[in-house]
Scaffold this active site. Structure first.
Site, PDB file in Angstrom:
ATOM      1  N   PRO A   1       0.854  -1.201   0.000  1.00  0.00           N
ATOM      2  CA  PRO A   1       0.000   0.000   0.000  1.00  0.00           C
ATOM      3  C   PRO A   1       0.886   1.245   0.000  1.00  0.00           C
ATOM      4  O   PRO A   1       1.513   1.571   1.006  1.00  0.00           O
ATOM      5  CB  PRO A   1      -0.803  -0.120   1.293  1.00  0.00           C
ATOM      6  CG  PRO A   1      -0.158  -1.197   2.091  1.00  0.00           C
ATOM      7  CD  PRO A   1       0.895  -1.876   1.289  1.00  0.00           C
TER       8      PRO A   1
ATOM      9  N   ASP B   1       5.817   2.394   2.412  1.00  0.00           N
ATOM     10  CA  ASP B   1       4.931   1.247   2.625  1.00  0.00           C
ATOM     11  C   ASP B   1       4.096   1.510   3.880  1.00  0.00           C
ATOM     12  O   ASP B   1       4.631   1.511   4.997  1.00  0.00           O
ATOM     13  CB  ASP B   1       5.800  -0.014   2.789  1.00  0.00           C
ATOM     14  CG  ASP B   1       4.970  -1.284   2.909  1.00  0.00           C
ATOM     15  OD1 ASP B   1       3.762  -1.193   3.220  1.00  0.00           O
ATOM     16  OD2 ASP B   1       5.553  -2.371   2.704  1.00  0.00           O
ATOM     17  N   HIS B   2       2.795   1.726   3.698  1.00  0.00           N
ATOM     18  CA  HIS B   2       1.952   2.106   4.821  1.00  0.00           C
ATOM     19  C   HIS B   2       1.750   0.955   5.801  1.00  0.00           C
ATOM     20  O   HIS B   2       1.212   1.116   6.888  1.00  0.00           O
ATOM     21  CB  HIS B   2       0.596   2.624   4.313  1.00  0.00           C
ATOM     22  CG  HIS B   2      -0.046   3.639   5.200  1.00  0.00           C
ATOM     23  ND1 HIS B   2       0.224   3.734   6.552  1.00  0.00           N
ATOM     24  CD2 HIS B   2      -0.935   4.636   4.934  1.00  0.00           C
ATOM     25  CE1 HIS B   2      -0.478   4.713   7.078  1.00  0.00           C
ATOM     26  NE2 HIS B   2      -1.191   5.292   6.107  1.00  0.00           N
ATOM     27  N   ARG B   3       2.176  -0.255   5.387  1.00  0.00           N
ATOM     28  CA  ARG B   3       2.109  -1.357   6.351  1.00  0.00           C
ATOM     29  C   ARG B   3       3.216  -1.182   7.399  1.00  0.00           C
ATOM     30  O   ARG B   3       3.072  -1.530   8.551  1.00  0.00           O
ATOM     31  CB  ARG B   3       2.337  -2.703   5.645  1.00  0.00           C
ATOM     32  CG  ARG B   3       1.253  -3.064   4.659  1.00  0.00           C
ATOM     33  CD  ARG B   3       1.639  -4.307   3.884  1.00  0.00           C
ATOM     34  NE  ARG B   3       2.910  -4.132   3.179  1.00  0.00           N
ATOM     35  CZ  ARG B   3       3.506  -5.078   2.465  1.00  0.00           C
ATOM     36  NH1 ARG B   3       2.979  -6.292   2.374  1.00  0.00           N
ATOM     37  NH2 ARG B   3       4.641  -4.824   1.851  1.00  0.00           N
TER      38      ARG B   3
END
Ligand SMILES: Cc1ncc(C[n+]2csc(CCOP(=O)(O)OP(=O)(O)O)c2C)c(N)n1
Lengths: 363, 464
Positions: free
Chosen positions: B260, B435-437
């Site tokens: 994401p 990376d939004h994770r």
């Protein structure tokens, strides 16, 4: 409107002059010139020895799959020697004896079966077509050549070779029909070696002979002892003379036997008995012909030994020549497929090159 | 001279055979073409004739044993065998000197000796088949398979265990599969090992010899255009993807479909930094050119230490963030072959001059397409400097499995307010995708703030 019989000429001759014991029928003996006989023997022996050597080369990994000729020397050499250099041949793939007579070098089968197309390039000045693997395709080519000869009003003839299996192909029947209709100067040489790979002659056709196939197309067929070079030669001479003088085609069925494997990837013990092979080995075309020549004083032990020696040297020379050959760039096939290579072809080439490099087969 | 006889490729798909009988004993004198073994394959039982004359000094196989094509069967001491091609070198040399005949020309004919002699005599053959001369080289080189011949037990180079599909995948991506250590059962190399080798994370225990990136194919056809075709609206042309394009495509899809992405942008005021650079340039001295990229990398090295989540990879399977203690920055560059990302190692340990030097070296390698797969692996963060060509902001795609990438736009002159005064400033536009994770916008903003602060006040770089 009666029901009656249409008269055709159901006539097939069978010719044998020199039997398997070397006994000659004096009345039929063509009394050929000693020089011609010696040459026939020389070619037969050369074909036999080269054939043996090629099998060994295959077993040693020095050439690829090979289709042997053993047992068919008389059928091939007897017919090939019945024509001249101006005449033509259209061969199948088991005609090494014929090829040697026609002037192909002993190294050529090594190249061909070794995977080099150079082995299938017809030598300069030799009027033969290349080896044709698609069964019976060559009969149409042979008939086409004969048609051209007729249109050009030459006196030449064309021999086309096939096997018993080849007589079941559509191409063969089209070729036969065309040859008959146009009365072309072509001779169909059917080497009935009893097998099409594992498929026996009796399963190939219900016809009693293969020679009689000619009758349906309106010309003559003759069956000869294909292991008797005298009978083969006489029948071929007659057919060739007939064709040359405008008499049209003939089919010659040479009854012979494939003494070896179909190809080196074949195991004939799976479909025929060793007893059968032993019986046919007694009818080996070389044994009886050598006896005949000895009796006619064309050959003696010393001259046979001399011929053997000569042939050994020539085969060695051919093997050395073959093995010194560098080969061609394996990428070549990609270069000559299309004038403008397609994207797919380019991609395939790259993949091929990468694979070759990965295997260390190419730099 | 000893020679080894190996089980030949007996043809048509045969890969192995069983030794049925051994027809000679060790120490036996064997004639050429004498039957030495009987081997049964899927197709037939065949007698194998000796390729040489000599003494069978060692028999390597036993009756009943299954042997693979290429396996040594018998060692001969004798006058040279089929495998000893160089011994025959004089023969072909003679042939090509005298004529260079093609297969079809030089015909050892079956004829009476007189005729044979004239035909076989190369001297009076004046034909000059050029193609043949090209093909029949003076000294035949030993075939490639000779490489293995010194080791009877098998190839010298250990061949990695791997499925054919994995081999193909490795080949397509320029990865030397035999140099990888597999993580599968029994050391089998898996597709994921190959992916790791491509993606950056070095597979564990990889030997040092790096695989070469395959050079462009040696054989080219003037044009590589695809086929011209047309659709409903007009002419079109199809072009197959090059290998590198395929790899990029695969990597991009993987990144965008699994990560994401969030992109944040900011501007760095590099007016002071540019003045500093101008001053350095004025000093000259022939050292490396100190580009703004060198300052940027120095800045990043520092900020990545402070914000370690951006110097990491995301392991989705293990649900772990893998923090890297080293700082290896990948630099996306437009090479003659397409996009490549050479990795500059331990950037935090280099001075600005060192970085500038290293940048020069990398640029040179990329220009010459002279880099190894190894040099593209092991990155922890990536910079893409599209601004060198043009553009302001972007949405860079993360170099999977890293956590972040920084896009650098073209430096702009802009008018800005200094108190009430309008001033002219040099602005460097930055776009950070992450990376939004692995982390959130706030962290990204802090990281980007730091980067901007250092670039705007390069003096800070001196005191960190
Ligand atoms: C059109 C075609 N079908 C099948 C084959 C495969 N094939 C190769 S040789 C052969 C048997 C040919 O038998 P025959 O004509 O009797 O010749 P022989 O092999 O006995 O010399 C077959 C079927 C082929 N080469 N061409």
């Amino acid at each position: 409107m009666p029901r009656k019989t249409v008269e055709i000429e159901p006539r097939v001759e069978y010719l044998s002059i020199l039997d398997e014991h070397g006994v000659v029928d004096a009345a039929l003996d063509p009394r050929l010139d000693g020089d011609l006989l010696a040459r026939m023997f020389r070619y037969m022996l050369a074909t036999r020895r080269l054939d043996e050597r090629l099998i060994n080369l295959q077993r040693q990994g020095r050439i690829g799959t090979y289709g042997p000729t053993r047992g068919q020397e008389a059928a091939q050499i007897g017919t090939a020697m019945s024509i001249g250099p101006e005449d033509w041949t259209a061969q199948a793939f088991r005609e090494m004896g014929m090829m040697l007579v026609r002037g192909w070098g002993m190294h050529m089968p090594m190249f061909f079966w070794g995977g080099h197309e150079e082995g299938n390039v017809v030598p300069e000045g030799v009027n033969d077509l290349p080896i044709a693997v698609p069964v019976s395709s060559q009969t149409l080519h042979g008939v086409g050549i004969a048609w051209a000869m007729k249109l050009r009003k030459t006196n030449n003839v064309c021999l086309t070779y096939l096997g018993d299996g080849g007589t079941s192909e559509g191409d063969f029947h089209e070729a036969m029909n065309f040859a008959g209709v146009y009365s072309l100067p072509v001779v169909f040489i059917v080497q009935n070696n009893q097998f099409a790979i594992s498929h026996p002659r009796r399963m190939q056709t219900r016809s009693k002979t293969l020679a009689q196939k000619a009758l349906a197309y309106g010309f003559n067929g003759i069956q000869v002892d294909g292991n008797d070079i005298l009978a083969v030669y006489v029948a071929a001479r007659e057919a060739v003379e007939k064709a040359r003088s405008g008499g049209g085609p003939t089919l010659i069925e040479c009854v012979t036997y494939r003494l070896s494997v179909h190809t080196t990837a074949d195991d004939p013990t799976k479909y025929r008995s060793e007893e059968e092979v032993r019986q046919w080995e007694k009818r080996d075309p070389l044994i009886r012909f050598k006896k005949y020549l000895m009796e006619r004083n064309v050959l003696d032990d010393a001259s046979v030994a001399g011929v053997e020696e000569d042939i050994r040297g020539q085969i060695k020379e051919a093997v050395d020549y073959y093995e010194a050959y560098e080969g061609v760039d394996p990428v070549d096939p990609f270069r000559y497929c299309l004038a403008e290579p397609s994207a797919e072809l380019v991609a395939q080439q790259r993949e091929f090159e990468a694979a070759m490099r990965a295997e260390g087969l190419m730099r | 001279m000893a020679s080894e006889f190996k089980l030949p490729d007996l043809g048509e798909g045969i890969t192995e055979g069983q030794i049925v009988r051994i027809l000679v004993a060790e120490g036996d004198e064997v004639a050429e073409d004498q039957a030495i073994l009987e081997v049964e394959t899927d197709k037939a039982a065949v007698e194998i004739p000796s390729p040489v004359a000599g003494v069978a000094s060692k028999i390597h196989v036993k009756e009943g044993e299954t042997v693979a094509v290429g396996q040594t069967l018998v060692t001969f001491d004798g006058d040279g065998g089929a495998d000893e091609k160089p011994a025959k070198a004089e023969k072909p040399a003679k042939k090509s000197e005298s004529s260079g005949k093609s297969a079809k020309q030089q015909a050892p004919q079956v004829e009476e000796p007189e005729r044979k002699r004239t035909k076989a005599q190369p001297a009076d053959d004046d034909d000059d088949d050029a193609a043949a001369a090209r093909k029949t080289k003076a000294t035949p080189e030993p075939p490639a398979r000779d490489v293995d011949e010194s080791t009877p037990g098998g190839p010298q180079r250990t061949r990695a265990a791997a499925a054919p599909a994995v081999r193909k995948f490795a080949r397509e991506n320029g990865v030397d599969i035999d140099a990888l250590t597999g993580s599968g059962p029994g050391g089998r190399v898996l597709q994921s090992d190959v992916e790791a080798a491509i993606g950056g994370a070095p597979a564990p225990g990889r030997p040092s010899a790096p695989a070469r990136v395959p050079a462009p194919p040696a054989v080219t056809f003037g044009k590589l255009e695809g086929q011209v075709d047309k659709d409903n609206w007009g002419k079109i042309k199809r072009q197959s993807l090059s290998q590198i394009r395929k790899t990029i495509a695969r990597q991009m899809v993987k990144s965008v479909s699994t990560i994401p992405h969030v992109t944040q942008t900011d501007d760095a005021d590099v007016t002071v930094l540019e003045e500093l650079r101008a001053g350095l340039k004025a000093r000259g001295e022939g050292g490396p050119r100190i580009t703004s990229m060198a300052f940027l990398l120095r800045t990043l090295a520092h900020c990545l230490r402070e914000h370690p989540v951006f110097n990491a990879t995301f392991d989705s399977e293990a649900e772990q963030i893998v923090y890297k203690e080293y700082i290896n920055i990948g630099i996306a560059v437009d090479s003659p072959r397409g996009l490549v990302v050479p990795v500059m190692r331990n950037v935090d340990q280099l001075s600005i001059t060192g970085i500038a030097q290293e940048l020069g070296r990398v640029a040179q390698k990329v220009r010459n397409v002279d880099f190894t797969i190894d040099e593209l692996r092991g990155g922890t963060f990536t910079v893409t400097n599209y601004g060198a060509i043009g553009g302001v902001y972007g949405t860079p795609v993360i170099n999977h499995p890293e956590v972040a990438i920084l896009g650098v736009g073209r430096t702009q002159e802009r008018l800005a307010l200094d108190g009430d005064r309008v001033v002219r400033r040099k602005i460097l536009p930055l776009s950070l995708s992450f990376d939004h994770r692995a982390t959130d916008g706030a962290q990204a903003a802090r990281f980007l703030n730091d980067v901007v602060t250092y670039l705007s006040n390069p003096a800070l770089l001196l005191v960190q």
